[in-house]
Design an enzyme around this catalytic site. Structure first.
Site, mmCIF file in Angstrom:
data_model
loop_
_atom_site.group_PDB
_atom_site.id
_atom_site.type_symbol
_atom_site.label_atom_id
_atom_site.label_comp_id
_atom_site.label_asym_id
_atom_site.label_seq_id
_atom_site.Cartn_x
_atom_site.Cartn_y
_atom_site.Cartn_z
ATOM 1 N N ASP A 90 43.112 46.664 42.670
ATOM 2 C CA ASP A 90 42.571 47.978 42.353
ATOM 3 C C ASP A 90 42.580 48.874 43.589
ATOM 4 O O ASP A 90 42.240 50.057 43.518
ATOM 5 C CB ASP A 90 41.171 47.889 41.760
ATOM 6 N N ASP A 123 40.393 43.781 47.747
ATOM 7 C CA ASP A 123 39.950 44.467 46.534
ATOM 8 C C ASP A 123 39.253 45.771 46.933
ATOM 9 O O ASP A 123 38.678 45.872 48.018
ATOM 10 C CB ASP A 123 38.979 43.561 45.781
ATOM 11 N N HIS A 175 32.347 39.188 43.345
ATOM 12 C CA HIS A 175 31.008 39.807 43.205
ATOM 13 C C HIS A 175 29.940 38.781 42.816
ATOM 14 O O HIS A 175 28.745 39.042 42.972
ATOM 15 C CB HIS A 175 31.028 40.906 42.140
ATOM 16 N N TYR A 217 43.448 47.127 37.684
ATOM 17 C CA TYR A 217 43.205 47.577 36.310
ATOM 18 C C TYR A 217 44.237 48.582 35.810
ATOM 19 O O TYR A 217 44.107 49.080 34.700
ATOM 20 C CB TYR A 217 41.775 48.130 36.201
#
Length: 686
Positions: free
Chosen positions: A267, A174, A137, A307
């Site tokens: 994730d 992701d 990001h 996560y």
């Protein structure tokens, strides 16, 4: 020749941690790193990988992507007190700083570059860097979404400049859109960037219009930015594979990268609180397997998100297992992509149609009004017991009943899929004089089965073959290898035989008698013996120059193919037809037969063999009737994973071949649903 897998990890990167309460950032915890590494230690891959020492990335390397002003801001956080750190963090979206953040972020960059150096120098074939903070990001002048420096983007620029690479593929699996990476390379045709991400019609973070399917790059980079937006939660194994088969892999093989970088965010796996998707850990092993067929196997995976600690660590383990070349477990669940996934795939293909040869002849139209705005996605039955724990649950604090169910599911699931598998060995029965000396050194050359035992076995279903003992030799050779595969003494095998069709018939019958429920037979060339497929225990795909009169059923498919003699034009058929059918069928074993008058060259056959190794725990029997030594060598290498193949110069399929694929897809997409790549496919014939 490069071999081996690099693993880069340092517990120093756990020093980056949240110092205050923040419900958004609290899921990015040091345990993400330690749990992944401990899982690799517990299950054994740590001992099998090459450990590469870590170093800090330097300022010059960081500024390959980031501005000097931003670098100085991050650097200044080293001496800040908590309150000042908090104020700086609030300047960015979903980011926190710690006095050790700069050090850890430099280690994450350095680890990524060490991995690139290890692969590009030939010290290893591939590898994974377990790093944090993550990076995809992060933008030129801004931290974003837990990310400080864009590790993978820096690695790509570094590889271009140090090694002169002109084509790099970045695959971002992701569940969040790596908008930082997209911004950095959106005008750069030397980097093909692929990202799938939870989007939900711009309602999911980072909620950007440029995360949609029609953000295809800018200027010279048009066509080199591929976004697959997931507009519903619950996407699973079949949805992810469909995106690879019908979008990523065709474009990637045409692009022909010199290096593959993976923004490996987990994730997107089952149980993650951010993704709320249902892909099981072994799915990532299959995705890795496909990417290893590109760039002669040069692949660098760098950790991004993830996560739910159990889901994360299991998925990292399965990725490393694939990098090491281990047999891959069968995928869980029914192989049927949901309509929402197919919609996204159709729109991506339509948006990129004018930029890629592999898509230009396809009949693809955009869907202006997506039906997923009004219908829900039904999760696969296998995974309905899974849940999506909160951030607090993800780090092990006060699990809810639902979170415990997820934990239990993953524990039982991993135990099930990690049942004993055959060792990574290839058995061979070769009759050509001296040919065994040209095979990879790790291939086991077998003696044929005892004549008496062979005659007793064959006489049950093929009496013609037992009149002369000499006639038993081809069958004895084949059965000696096949029995080792069935008993899981070896992983796969290759046999030379003058009677390929008869060997195939004997092999399929022997597999059925052994108790296998599904055997896929790919026959390349002309068959002179009828193979039984009526009961569905065998699926026959005949790749031939002339269509078979007996084909046309669900379990007997004739693919009439015309070879390009100078280039490999089989990519579209292998990726867009053979693989979807094979994964829909989910065979227990694969028999590949190369018979007379074949319409595929060595590169096409090697491509097919390499791709299919992801199925049936890599249990493949290859029967070669043509005694061309180069063909035998090439197939043996593909089976044995001596090195990744160069499958030759990419060639588009001819109009005639494209028509053949379209016709077969139309006929069979309701039977083999992984063929579906447009919404019309989902409803035709229903």
């Amino acid at each position: 020749m490069a071999s081996g897998t690099a693993l880069i990890y340092d517990s120093e990167m756990t020093r980056h941690r949240l110092l205050w309460e923040d419900p958004i950032c609290e899921i990015e915890v040091p345990e993400r790193l330690t749990s992944s590494y401990e899982q690799l230690k517990h299950r054994g891959p740590v001992q099998r990988c090459m450990h590469v020492p870590i170093r800090e990335g330097n300022e010059e390397e960081i500024m390959l992507v980031h501005s000097s002003e931003y670098l100085q801001i991050v650097k200044s956080t080293q001496k800040m007190a908590e309150e000042e750190l908090r104020r700086v963090s609030e300047n960015y979206d979903a980011v926190y700083f710690h006095p050790d953040t700069y050090h850890c972020a430099k280690l994450a960059v350095g680890a990524s570059l060490q991995l690139v150096d290890s692969v590009m120098s030939g010290k290893v074939c591939n590898g994974i860097a377990l790093v944090r903070p993550p990076g995809h990001h992060s933008q030129r002048a801004a931290a974003n979404g837990f990310c400080i420096f864009n590790n993978v983007a820096i690695a790509a620029e570094y590889a271009k400049r140090k090694y002169g690479l002109q084509r790099i593929l970045i695959v971002d699996w992701d569940i969040h859109h790596g908008q930082g990476t997209q911004y950095i390379f959106e005008e750069d045709p030397s980097v093909l960037y692929f990202s799938w991400h939870r989007y939900e019609h711009q309602q999911f973070w980072p909620m950007l219009r440029e995360s949609d399917y029609d953000a295809i790059g800018r200027g010279k980079g048009k066509g080199f930015n591929i976004n697959v937006p997931w507009n519903k939660t619950g996407m699973g194994n079949s949805d992810y594979l469909a995106a690879f088969f019908h979008v990523l892999l065709p474009l990637a093989f045409e692009f022909d990268p010199e290096l593959v970088l993976v923004s490996a965010g987990y994730d997107s796996g089952i149980g993650d609180p951010e993704g709320q998707m249902t892909a099981t850990p072994e799915c990532f092993a299959h995705l890795t397997h496909f990417l290893m067929q590109l760039a002669k196997g040069k692949l660098c995976a760098v950790l991004e998100g993830g996560y739910h600690l159990k889901s994360l660590s299991d998925s990292v383990f399965m990725t490393v297992k694939s990098l090491l070349g281990d047999p891959i477990p069968q995928l869980s669940g029914e192989m049927v992509p949901c309509i929402s996934a197919v919609e996204s795939i159709q729109n991506v293909r339509a948006a990129h149609k004018t930029y890629w040869k592999c898509l230009i002849q396809e009949d693809i139209g955009l869907l202006q009004d997506l039906s997923t705005k009004s219908h829900s996605v039904v999760e696969p039955e296998l995974l309905q017991s899974s849940v999506h724990p909160t951030a607090e649950q993800a780090v092990g604090k006060s699990y809810s009943d639902e979170a415990i169910k997820t934990e239990r599911f993953l524990k039982s699931h991993m135990k099930k899929i990690l049942s004993p598998v055959p060792p990574v060995k290839t058995s061979a029965a070769i009759v050509s004089t001296g040919a065994e000396n040209l095979l990879p050194i790790s291939v086991q050359v077998e003696k044929e089965m005892d004549t008496k035992n062979c005659k007793a076995l064959i006489s049950r279903f093929y009496s013609e073959g037992v009149k002369e003992n000499e006639a038993l030799i081809p069958f004895g050779n084949m059965l000696a290898v096949l029995d080792k595969i069935l008993r899981k003494e070896v992983c796969n095998g290759i046999v030379e035989s003058a009677v390929g069709s008869l060997c195939a018939a004997v092999a399929l019958k022997h597999c059925t008698d052994f108790g296998l429920q599904r055997v896929l037979c790919i026959f390349v060339g002309e068959m002179d013996t009828e193979l039984s497929v009526e009961d569905g225990k065998n699926l026959l795909v005949n790749i031939c120059q002339k269509p078979s009169e007996k084909a046309g059923s669900k379990y007997f498919i004739s693919l009439n193919w015309k070879e390009d003699t100078e280039r490999n034009n089989f990519f579209s058929a292998a990726l867009g037809f053979i693989l979807p059918v094979a994964y829909s069928y989910q065979p227990d074993l694969i028999v590949i037969v190369v018979g007379p008058n074949r319409s595929l060259g060595i590169n096409g056959i090697s491509l097919l063999t390499s791709l299919l190794k992801g199925l049936a725990e890599s249990r493949i029997l290859a029967v070669i009737q043509d005694t061309e030594i180069k063909l035998v060598q090439s197939v043996a290498k593909a089976l044995n994973k001596v090195s990744a193949h160069d499958f030759g110069v990419y060639a588009s399929a001819s109009q005639e071949n494209v028509r053949e694929i379209k016709l077969l897809r139309h006929q069979l997409q309701q039977e083999w649903k992984m063929l579906q790549c447009s919404v019309a496919d989902c409803f035709s014939g229903s």
